[in-house]
Design a protein around this motif. Structure first.
Motif, mmCIF file in Angstrom:
data_model
loop_
_atom_site.group_PDB
_atom_site.id
_atom_site.type_symbol
_atom_site.label_atom_id
_atom_site.label_comp_id
_atom_site.label_asym_id
_atom_site.label_seq_id
_atom_site.Cartn_x
_atom_site.Cartn_y
_atom_site.Cartn_z
ATOM 1 N N SER A 188 44.720 34.125 51.762
ATOM 2 C CA SER A 188 44.885 35.562 51.463
ATOM 3 C C SER A 188 45.953 36.212 52.034
ATOM 4 C CB SER A 188 43.517 36.208 52.049
ATOM 5 O OG SER A 188 43.591 36.218 53.597
ATOM 6 N N LEU A 189 46.819 35.370 53.196
ATOM 7 C CA LEU A 189 47.964 36.104 53.654
ATOM 8 C C LEU A 189 48.966 36.025 52.929
ATOM 9 C CD1 LEU A 189 49.380 36.972 56.094
ATOM 10 C CD2 LEU A 189 50.184 34.747 56.389
ATOM 11 N N ASP A 190 49.214 35.325 51.426
ATOM 12 C CA ASP A 190 50.086 35.744 50.623
ATOM 13 C C ASP A 190 50.092 37.090 50.042
ATOM 14 O OD1 ASP A 190 51.217 33.273 50.703
ATOM 15 O OD2 ASP A 190 49.811 32.131 49.417
ATOM 16 N N ARG A 191 48.673 37.336 50.036
ATOM 17 C CA ARG A 191 48.594 38.832 49.225
ATOM 18 C C ARG A 191 48.831 40.092 50.407
ATOM 19 N NH1 ARG A 191 43.317 37.540 45.222
ATOM 20 N NH2 ARG A 191 44.595 35.768 44.128
ATOM 21 N N SER A 192 48.911 39.548 51.762
ATOM 22 C CA SER A 192 48.765 40.860 52.795
ATOM 23 C C SER A 192 50.198 40.790 53.340
ATOM 24 C CB SER A 192 47.658 40.218 53.825
ATOM 25 O OG SER A 192 46.333 40.064 53.087
ATOM 26 N N LEU A 193 51.140 40.098 53.047
ATOM 27 C CA LEU A 193 52.233 40.104 53.728
ATOM 28 C C LEU A 193 52.913 41.570 53.860
ATOM 29 C CD1 LEU A 193 53.849 36.797 52.558
ATOM 30 C CD2 LEU A 193 53.024 37.223 54.750
ATOM 31 N N ALA A 194 52.753 42.249 52.748
ATOM 32 C CA ALA A 194 53.390 43.723 52.542
ATOM 33 C C ALA A 194 52.755 44.436 53.644
ATOM 34 C CB ALA A 194 53.176 44.233 51.079
ATOM 35 N N LEU A 195 51.444 44.177 53.778
ATOM 36 C CA LEU A 195 50.662 45.245 54.758
ATOM 37 C C LEU A 195 51.088 44.684 56.230
ATOM 38 C CD1 LEU A 195 48.154 47.008 55.675
ATOM 39 C CD2 LEU A 195 46.723 44.985 55.433
ATOM 40 N N SER B 67 39.789 29.750 50.455
ATOM 41 C CA SER B 67 39.936 30.839 49.257
ATOM 42 C C SER B 67 40.404 30.279 48.213
ATOM 43 C CB SER B 67 40.457 32.083 49.799
ATOM 44 O OG SER B 67 39.780 32.580 51.088
ATOM 45 N N ARG B 68 40.125 30.709 47.025
ATOM 46 C CA ARG B 68 40.552 30.202 45.780
ATOM 47 C C ARG B 68 40.776 28.782 45.452
ATOM 48 N NH1 ARG B 68 45.609 32.678 45.891
ATOM 49 N NH2 ARG B 68 44.998 33.869 48.006
ATOM 50 N N GLY B 69 40.063 27.844 46.422
ATOM 51 C CA GLY B 69 40.435 26.580 46.568
ATOM 52 C C GLY B 69 41.452 26.347 47.069
ATOM 53 N N LEU B 70 41.993 26.968 48.032
ATOM 54 C CA LEU B 70 43.391 26.584 48.886
ATOM 55 C C LEU B 70 43.055 26.480 50.045
ATOM 56 C CD1 LEU B 70 45.782 29.323 46.838
ATOM 57 C CD2 LEU B 70 45.491 26.826 46.454
ATOM 58 N N GLN B 71 43.987 25.709 50.974
ATOM 59 C CA GLN B 71 43.809 25.535 52.260
ATOM 60 C C GLN B 71 44.865 26.616 53.038
ATOM 61 O OE1 GLN B 71 44.986 21.549 53.459
ATOM 62 N NE2 GLN B 71 43.422 21.732 55.347
ATOM 63 N N TYR B 72 45.781 26.698 52.629
ATOM 64 C CA TYR B 72 46.850 27.610 53.512
ATOM 65 C C TYR B 72 47.568 28.557 52.438
ATOM 66 C CZ TYR B 72 46.352 24.475 57.468
ATOM 67 O OH TYR B 72 45.948 23.550 58.505
ATOM 68 N N CYS B 73 48.150 29.696 53.095
ATOM 69 C CA CYS B 73 49.297 30.505 52.260
ATOM 70 C C CYS B 73 50.269 29.489 52.093
ATOM 71 C CB CYS B 73 49.354 31.656 53.097
ATOM 72 S SG CYS B 73 50.157 31.151 54.584
ATOM 73 N N ASP C 226 55.318 19.453 43.993
ATOM 74 C CA ASP C 226 55.173 19.417 42.564
ATOM 75 C C ASP C 226 53.849 20.220 41.792
ATOM 76 O OD1 ASP C 226 56.895 17.303 42.660
ATOM 77 O OD2 ASP C 226 55.565 15.634 43.223
ATOM 78 N N CYS C 227 53.707 21.408 42.640
ATOM 79 C CA CYS C 227 52.651 22.220 42.295
ATOM 80 C C CYS C 227 53.314 23.377 42.128
ATOM 81 C CB CYS C 227 51.644 22.244 43.460
ATOM 82 S SG CYS C 227 50.783 20.756 43.794
ATOM 83 N N PRO C 228 53.534 24.024 40.786
ATOM 84 C CA PRO C 228 54.171 25.125 40.440
ATOM 85 C C PRO C 228 53.317 26.332 40.605
ATOM 86 C CG PRO C 228 53.324 23.919 38.513
ATOM 87 C CD PRO C 228 52.961 23.112 39.586
ATOM 88 N N ASP C 229 52.043 26.280 40.747
ATOM 89 C CA ASP C 229 51.310 27.403 41.076
ATOM 90 C C ASP C 229 49.983 27.008 41.795
ATOM 91 O OD1 ASP C 229 49.405 25.922 39.201
ATOM 92 O OD2 ASP C 229 50.222 26.918 37.420
ATOM 93 N N ASP C 230 49.098 27.960 42.012
ATOM 94 C CA ASP C 230 47.906 28.008 43.057
ATOM 95 C C ASP C 230 46.961 26.909 42.292
ATOM 96 O OD1 ASP C 230 49.092 29.523 44.833
ATOM 97 O OD2 ASP C 230 48.111 31.372 44.616
ATOM 98 N N ALA C 231 46.852 26.922 40.959
ATOM 99 C CA ALA C 231 45.744 26.372 40.259
ATOM 100 C C ALA C 231 46.292 24.900 40.442
ATOM 101 C CB ALA C 231 45.923 26.568 38.716
ATOM 102 N N ARG D 257 48.002 23.502 42.837
ATOM 103 C CA ARG D 257 47.752 23.293 44.393
ATOM 104 C C ARG D 257 46.147 22.987 44.728
ATOM 105 N NH1 ARG D 257 49.185 28.242 47.646
ATOM 106 N NH2 ARG D 257 48.792 26.848 49.362
ATOM 107 N N ALA D 258 45.140 23.916 44.008
ATOM 108 C CA ALA D 258 43.948 23.755 44.286
ATOM 109 C C ALA D 258 43.549 22.387 43.933
ATOM 110 C CB ALA D 258 43.117 24.879 43.554
ATOM 111 N N ALA D 259 43.887 22.011 42.814
ATOM 112 C CA ALA D 259 43.631 20.688 42.060
ATOM 113 C C ALA D 259 44.045 19.799 43.312
ATOM 114 C CB ALA D 259 44.237 20.552 40.855
ATOM 115 N N LEU D 260 45.147 19.736 43.443
ATOM 116 C CA LEU D 260 45.596 18.632 44.674
ATOM 117 C C LEU D 260 44.827 18.710 45.748
ATOM 118 C CD1 LEU D 260 48.058 16.568 45.450
ATOM 119 C CD2 LEU D 260 49.004 18.459 46.364
ATOM 120 N N PHE D 261 44.250 19.819 46.306
ATOM 121 C CA PHE D 261 43.499 20.217 47.645
ATOM 122 C C PHE D 261 42.051 19.519 47.427
ATOM 123 C CE2 PHE D 261 40.736 22.744 50.360
ATOM 124 C CZ PHE D 261 41.301 22.079 51.509
ATOM 125 N N ARG D 262 41.652 19.327 46.068
ATOM 126 C CA ARG D 262 40.045 18.770 46.062
ATOM 127 C C ARG D 262 40.223 17.459 46.175
ATOM 128 N NH1 ARG D 262 40.177 22.622 41.365
ATOM 129 N NH2 ARG D 262 41.111 21.067 39.862
#
Length: 797
Positions: free
Chosen positions: A225-232, A360-366, A377-382, A384-389
């Motif tokens: 979630s930090l990716d979405r909170s950096l501006a805050l 969150s969203r299948g991810l481990q870190y921001c 080699d992961c261009p997006d969060d999806a 990254r989530a597939a790799l983390f599985r």
């Protein structure tokens, strides 16, 4: 009786006992009745239920029980039975109802139990002290016996789940600590010994206590979630104390946000990478357990506070030698320690962000952690989530409700961390008016108890009244560091103790480390620590010897003669010298702007500060001599300038990132050992803000070589601290052969380095007939590349 027993309790527990929260009670002694949730009044003790305590005590004794966790101890009849049997047991009483706790303490004298630690009391609904209750269990003994008093199930069943959950956390906490100690005790000891120079020279985290009183704090984790909170976080950083866990440091720096404090306690080498020169850490202070891998401290020299988490080795030995440090709580996660630090500092409100404790969203870190290369080699969060599985396939995990009530994947240890934070938050909020704990991350499982879920607008509203923090941040933390740093004699005392075969407990330390490290590992760590402490002692002695002549003058006239044989001549040059420094800085700064904030290192009496003031430029000074600074402070021309006392290898309390230009005129060549000059260069770089530059003047002798520099002068490569302790007075005379080393040392901390040779007329001989031909080196460099944009029109990276 009640008053005597209350006096034996910790203050927070005493307050909890006297609280009117929870069900009401009436009567006393054996006649206590409790009002149930449906309004009925029922007796706490019945004849049949009260008569079984002797049988229970016998059962516990036969089982070899050392510790009992009693949920609803009631009036303490079980303790009476344990006494009658003479059994050596400890009891942790988890009492959900304050009124029952009062009746227990009013019934008889429990002070022998309480003062000896055989009886510990946790009283609901806040259960103060619960977060540290795992320490009360014997890690070497059998598992504690846990039971729920019959009256709790009968009269207050709604209170049972929270109390049993607390008991479970205490047991699991003790178990986890015992396992962690088995796995990490050796590394903990070895690293702490290796880091004795850090303990002996850096600040004490205890000095941070109440330092943020009434100041908002943002505790930043590295969850997705930090990716979405950096501006805050960036918005709050101007008025709130930003406390980051080590994993979150790089993501924050990548977003242009410098936390005030970064917290670290994991001793692994992998974890230390989060702190390995992670970009520009100017103004960032490290709060660390000294068992970190030694490499973790490199980027934070002079800006570290150390703390302990328990009285493990070698802390008893350190405490006996005056080097104890404040304690912070650690419950398996650096996030718990960062939160505890915010509480200890007195911050309010405390805002969490990036503290998901979930996938969150299948991810481990921001993004932008040290693990970023794994996702190249992961261009997006999806993706990254597939790799983390693949990771999840081999690790325990499962669903839990998130902050919105939806299921999110998490892990058992994350749930334990969450429960600890909720319990700590409950104690914290209950301990003072106006305290609030908010979670602004928007994702993850950090909810429950007093935690409030908050969006950016709500967080902005509750922090809007806080005055700006940034202008005073560095000075506040630097002052705490200066006040709490161990005296210079600490390194010497520790080194002497380690040099004495009987001065350190070899057998005890070897036994402590035995799970993973042998006695020879401990011996090597002690030998290394002794050598490092001896190096610190030599360095301190060399700095003191170098400082002594400058502290000796009794008057301004004496000081002027010590600085320059013709001080008036030197004063006459000052305006021209700074004019050239402005010109050099203008070539590097965007738009050619003149510097607005200047720091003059080795300022002496301030002769090169006065022309800056005449130009209307804000200029501060640094010097290692208290005498020189006192005389400079008496000069009306320097009113409004700040003067900082240096050790001789740093910039004192001059703020990191506070200046556009740092200068050192006619002083750097008086810093003889190369290692100290390099430390000073690094400190000067930290004092510069973005795009800042440095300007240094050095004597240069074109016709000499390092081997022909006349004694007691020395070439650039000279680095003999032992000789310096004798107080030699020669200067550093640079020669053509020294230039590669000069460039290497400047290039280690600056970019766009420039070395300019300034030749003097042949008629100028200030060293007498036959003196070698003199020139000067003018050295400059920047904190960030900029010349390429001007010279080669490179406006896009």
């Amino acid at each position: 009786m009640l008053a005597a027993n209350l006096a034996a309790l910790p203050p927070a527990t005493r307050a909890a006992v006297l609280d009117d929260a929870g069900p009401r009670a009436a009567g006393d002694g054996e006649r206590l009745v409790l009002q149930t949730a449906d309004g009925r009044w029922l007796p706490l003790v019945t004849g049949t239920r009260g008569a079984g305590v002797d049988a229970m005590a016998a059962k516990l004794e036969a089982a070899g029980t050392h510790t009992v966790l009693a949920i609803g101890l009631g009036l303490g009849h079980l303790l009476d039975a344990i006494e009658r049997r003479g059994a050596a047991m400890r009891v942790v009483a988890i009492e959900p109802v304050p009124a029952v706790a009062r009746a227990l303490l009013a019934r008889r004298d429990w002070t022998p139990w309480l003062t000896s630690g055989r009886l510990r009391l946790l009283v609901g609904p806040a259960y103060p002290g619960a977060t540290e209750a795992w320490r009360w269990l014997d890690p070497a003994g059998p598992a504690p016996f846990v039971f729920v008093g019959p009256w709790v199930d009968r009269l207050c069943p709604e209170l049972v789940p929270e109390a049993t959950g607390l008991a479970g956390r205490i047991v699991s906490g003790a178990s986890a600590n015992a396992e962690a100690r088995r796995q990490f005790a050796g590394r903990y000891l070895i690293h702490t010994l290796q880091n004795l120079p850090v303990i002996a020279t850096e600040g004490d985290a205890a000095a941070l206590t109440a330092l943020g009183e009434g100041r908002p704090a943002v505790v930043v984790g590295a969850g997705p979630s930090l990716d979405r909170s950096l501006a805050l976080v960036a918005d709050l950083a101007e008025r709130a104390l930003v406390i980051a866990v080590d994993t979150a440091l790089r993501p924050l720096l990548a977003a242009g946000v410098r936390p005030d404090l970064v917290v670290a306690l994991d001793p692994s080498e992998v974890n230390a990478r989060h702190l390995h020169a992670p970009g520009d850490v100017a103004g960032v202070w490290l709060v660390a357990e000294p068992s970190l891998h030694p490499s973790a401290f490199e980027a934070f020299r002079g800006r570290t506070f150390t703390f302990g988490v328990a009285d493990h080795e070698p802390w008893p030995w350190l405490a006996a030698r005056g080097c104890d440090r404040g304690r912070l709580q650690a419950w398996g996660s650096v996030l718990t320690t960062a939160f505890d630090l915010a509480c200890v500092m007195g911050c309010a409100p405390i805002v969490f962000t990036g503290a998901d404790l979930a996938y969150s969203r299948g991810l481990q870190y921001c993004r932008n952690t040290t693990y970023e290369p794994l996702w190249k080699d992961c261009p997006d969060d999806a993706s990254r989530a597939a790799l983390f599985r693949r990771y999840l396939d081999t690790h325990d995990h499962g669903p839990a409700p998130d902050v919105l009530g939806n299921d999110v994947l998490t892990a058992p240890h994350f749930l334990q961390f969450r429960d600890w934070i909720v319990a700590r938050a409950r104690t914290w909020v209950a301990g003072g008016a106006g305290r609030r704990v908010l979670n602004a991350g928007g994702e993850g499982i950090l909810h429950g108890g007093p935690l409030e879920m908050a969006g950016p607008d709500q967080v902005a509203a509750v922090t809007a009244s806080a005055p700006p923090w940034r202008p005073a941040a560095f000075a506040t933390l630097a002052g705490a560091h200066r006040r709490s740093a161990a005296p210079a004699s600490a390194a010497s005392a520790l080194g002497a103790a380690l040099a004495d075969p009987d001065g350190w407990p070899r057998q005890r330390w070897s036994a402590f480390a035995a799970g993973t490290h042998g006695a020879e590992d401990v011996d090597r760590a002690v030998d290394g620590a002794r050598a490092a402490l001896a190096g610190l002692e030599r360095r301190a002695a060399a700095l003191a010897a170098a400082r002594a002549p400058w502290d000796a003058p009794a008057s301004r006239a004496d000081a002027e003669r010590a600085i320059h044989p013709d001080y008036a001549f030197a004063v006459g040059q000052a305006a021209s010298q700074i004019a050239f420094a402005i010109e050099e800085a203008g070539r590097r700064r965007p738009g050619g702007d003149a510097p607005a904030r200047v720091l003059d290192v080795g300022c002496g009496l301030g002769r090169t500060m006065v022309p800056w003031r005449a130009r209307g430029v804000a200029v501060d000074g640094v010097d290692s001599s208290a005498t020189m600074l006192a005389l400079a402070a008496a000069d009306p021309a320097l009113d409004g300038s700040r003067l900082f006392l240096s050790s001789g290898a740093d910039c004192g309390e001059a703020p990191d990132g506070g200046y556009d230009l740092v200068t050192m005129f006619h002083a750097f060549h008086r810093v003889r050992p190369r290692a100290i000059r390099r430390a000073l260069l690094a400190a000067m770089a930290r004092a510069l803000g973005p795009g800042g530059c440095v300007h240094i003047q050095l004597p240069y002798f074109p016709d000499l070589g390092p081997d022909s520099v006349p004694e007691a002068h020395v070439p650039w490569a000279y680095d003999d601290l032992d000789a310096e302790c004798a107080g030699r007075r020669g200067e550093v005379w640079t020669t053509p052969a020294d230039l590669p080393l000069v460039l290497a040392d400047l290039g280690a901390v600056f970019v766009d380095v420039n070395v300019q040779i300034v030749d003097f007329p042949a008629t100028l001989r200030r060293f007498g007939a036959g003196a070698p031909r003199l020139a000067h080196l003018l050295l400059s460099g920047s904190t960030a590349p900029g010349l390429a944009r001007r010279i080669y029109a490179l406006h896009r990276e």
